[in-house]
Motif scaffolding. Structure first.
Motif, mmCIF file in Angstrom:
data_model
loop_
_atom_site.group_PDB
_atom_site.id
_atom_site.type_symbol
_atom_site.label_atom_id
_atom_site.label_comp_id
_atom_site.label_asym_id
_atom_site.label_seq_id
_atom_site.Cartn_x
_atom_site.Cartn_y
_atom_site.Cartn_z
ATOM 1 N N ASN A 93 0.856 -1.181 0.000
ATOM 2 C CA ASN A 93 0.000 0.000 0.000
ATOM 3 C C ASN A 93 0.892 1.231 0.000
ATOM 4 N N ILE A 94 1.050 1.813 -1.170
ATOM 5 C CA ILE A 94 1.828 3.036 -1.300
ATOM 6 C C ILE A 94 0.908 4.191 -0.948
ATOM 7 N N CYS A 95 1.355 5.059 -0.063
ATOM 8 C CA CYS A 95 0.568 6.231 0.303
ATOM 9 C C CYS A 95 1.351 7.484 -0.058
ATOM 10 N N PHE A 96 0.888 8.161 -1.126
ATOM 11 C CA PHE A 96 1.459 9.448 -1.492
ATOM 12 C C PHE A 96 0.782 10.518 -0.667
ATOM 13 N N THR A 97 1.553 11.269 0.123
ATOM 14 C CA THR A 97 1.032 12.348 0.937
ATOM 15 C C THR A 97 1.789 13.625 0.621
ATOM 16 N N GLY A 98 1.063 14.723 0.567
ATOM 17 C CA GLY A 98 1.659 16.022 0.284
ATOM 18 C C GLY A 98 0.548 17.027 0.063
ATOM 19 N N ILE A 99 0.920 18.286 -0.055
ATOM 20 C CA ILE A 99 -0.088 19.321 -0.239
ATOM 21 C C ILE A 99 -0.650 19.283 -1.660
ATOM 22 N N SER A 100 -1.752 19.964 -1.857
ATOM 23 C CA SER A 100 -2.398 20.008 -3.170
ATOM 24 C C SER A 100 -1.429 20.549 -4.225
ATOM 25 N N GLY A 101 -1.360 19.862 -5.343
ATOM 26 C CA GLY A 101 -0.493 20.292 -6.434
ATOM 27 C C GLY A 101 0.915 19.751 -6.373
ATOM 28 N N SER A 102 1.211 18.959 -5.349
ATOM 29 C CA SER A 102 2.583 18.449 -5.204
ATOM 30 C C SER A 102 2.914 17.341 -6.201
ATOM 31 N N GLY A 103 1.884 16.695 -6.755
ATOM 32 C CA GLY A 103 2.128 15.657 -7.753
ATOM 33 C C GLY A 103 1.684 14.266 -7.350
ATOM 34 N N LYS A 104 0.872 14.166 -6.317
ATOM 35 C CA LYS A 104 0.441 12.858 -5.817
ATOM 36 C C LYS A 104 -0.307 12.053 -6.878
ATOM 37 N N THR A 105 -1.291 12.649 -7.501
ATOM 38 C CA THR A 105 -2.104 11.941 -8.494
ATOM 39 C C THR A 105 -1.290 11.603 -9.733
ATOM 40 N N THR A 106 -0.453 12.516 -10.159
ATOM 41 C CA THR A 106 0.420 12.264 -11.310
ATOM 42 C C THR A 106 1.328 11.074 -11.036
ATOM 43 N N LEU A 107 1.922 11.043 -9.850
ATOM 44 C CA LEU A 107 2.777 9.914 -9.466
ATOM 45 C C LEU A 107 1.979 8.622 -9.377
ATOM 46 N N ALA A 108 0.799 8.700 -8.766
ATOM 47 C CA ALA A 108 -0.032 7.505 -8.614
ATOM 48 C C ALA A 108 -0.338 6.887 -9.978
ATOM 49 N N ASN A 109 -0.731 7.710 -10.928
ATOM 50 C CA ASN A 109 -1.047 7.205 -12.268
ATOM 51 C C ASN A 109 0.179 6.635 -12.973
ATOM 52 N N ALA A 110 1.311 7.307 -12.834
ATOM 53 C CA ALA A 110 2.537 6.836 -13.488
ATOM 54 C C ALA A 110 3.012 5.511 -12.894
ATOM 55 N N VAL A 111 2.944 5.378 -11.574
ATOM 56 C CA VAL A 111 3.361 4.130 -10.926
ATOM 57 C C VAL A 111 2.385 3.009 -11.269
ATOM 58 N N LYS A 112 1.096 3.311 -11.266
ATOM 59 C CA LYS A 112 0.108 2.294 -11.650
ATOM 60 C C LYS A 112 0.374 1.797 -13.065
ATOM 61 N N ASN A 113 0.645 2.708 -13.981
ATOM 62 C CA ASN A 113 0.936 2.317 -15.369
ATOM 63 C C ASN A 113 2.167 1.424 -15.446
ATOM 64 N N LYS A 114 3.207 1.777 -14.710
ATOM 65 C CA LYS A 114 4.446 0.982 -14.714
ATOM 66 C C LYS A 114 4.185 -0.411 -14.146
ATOM 67 N N LEU A 115 3.430 -0.480 -13.056
ATOM 68 C CA LEU A 115 3.112 -1.772 -12.444
ATOM 69 C C LEU A 115 2.204 -2.603 -13.355
ATOM 70 N N SER A 116 1.234 -1.959 -13.977
ATOM 71 C CA SER A 116 0.326 -2.666 -14.894
ATOM 72 C C SER A 116 1.086 -3.258 -16.073
ATOM 73 N N GLU A 117 2.074 -2.531 -16.581
ATOM 74 C CA GLU A 117 2.921 -3.048 -17.667
ATOM 75 C C GLU A 117 3.596 -4.349 -17.262
ATOM 76 N N ARG A 118 3.847 -4.495 -15.973
ATOM 77 C CA ARG A 118 4.518 -5.692 -15.447
ATOM 78 C C ARG A 118 3.527 -6.740 -14.957
ATOM 79 N N GLY A 119 2.245 -6.523 -15.241
ATOM 80 C CA GLY A 119 1.223 -7.504 -14.884
ATOM 81 C C GLY A 119 0.813 -7.497 -13.428
#
Length: 175
Positions: A5-31
């Protein structure tokens, strides 16, 4: 494979959602099956039942923990994208999820977050229409024990994703 369970924490605009989507995509590529739990989405889906007081934020945190718990029971790892402004919240998540909890502080200067202002929160705050903006006119306690600190105002997205993938691999997660 053990769940995480990765928990990205930070203030609004810090990049949490962008990171979440990028990491999900990388993990999905690996099945690897992983689900994003975004705090803003959760809040909207339950009909904005709670405000932004500390008590209400704690209730939202409990809901997010419950969602993650159910996903984990079905073998699904999660990526949480949430402000989680209080250390108390993050400690409750760490207690709930134990070794599967990976806290990542998404550190970014307020100035860069204001420039990004993806959701328009800083504009609303400046116009006096938004109270309780964490890190501006409400509390954001800097995480005390994150597994990683990512400085999104200094490092490119791919560099941050590589750091996360290296952390997962180095800690026994089959990625």
């Amino acid at each position: 494979m053990k769940v995480f369970n990765i928990c990205f924490t930070g203030i609004s605009g810090s990049g949490k959602t962008t990171l979440a989507n990028a990491v999900k995509n990388k993990l999905s590529e690996r099945g690897i099956n992983v689900q994003i739990v975004d705090g803003d989405d959760t809040r909207k889906e339950i009909g904005n039942l709670f405000g932004h007081t500390k008590q209400d934020r704690m209730k939202m945190n409990a809901i997010n923990r419950l969602l993650v718990k159910y996903l984990n029971q079905n073998g699904i790892s999660t990526i949480l994208s949430i402000v989680a402004p209080f250390e108390e919240m993050r400690c409750l998540m760490r207690e709930t999820f134990g070794d599967s909890y990976i806290e990542i502080y998404v550190k970014c200067s307020k100035e860069v977050c204001v420039q990004r202002d993806v959701k328009g929160y800083y504009k609303l705050e400046k116009e006096g229409e938004l109270l309780n903006l964490n890190g501006v006119n409400d509390v954001y306690e800097i995480p005390q024990r994150p597994e990683l600190i990512l400085e999104t105002d200094k490092d490119a997205l791919d560099v941050c994703v590589t750091k996360i993938m290296d952390y997962l691999a180095g800690n026994g997660y089959a990625v």
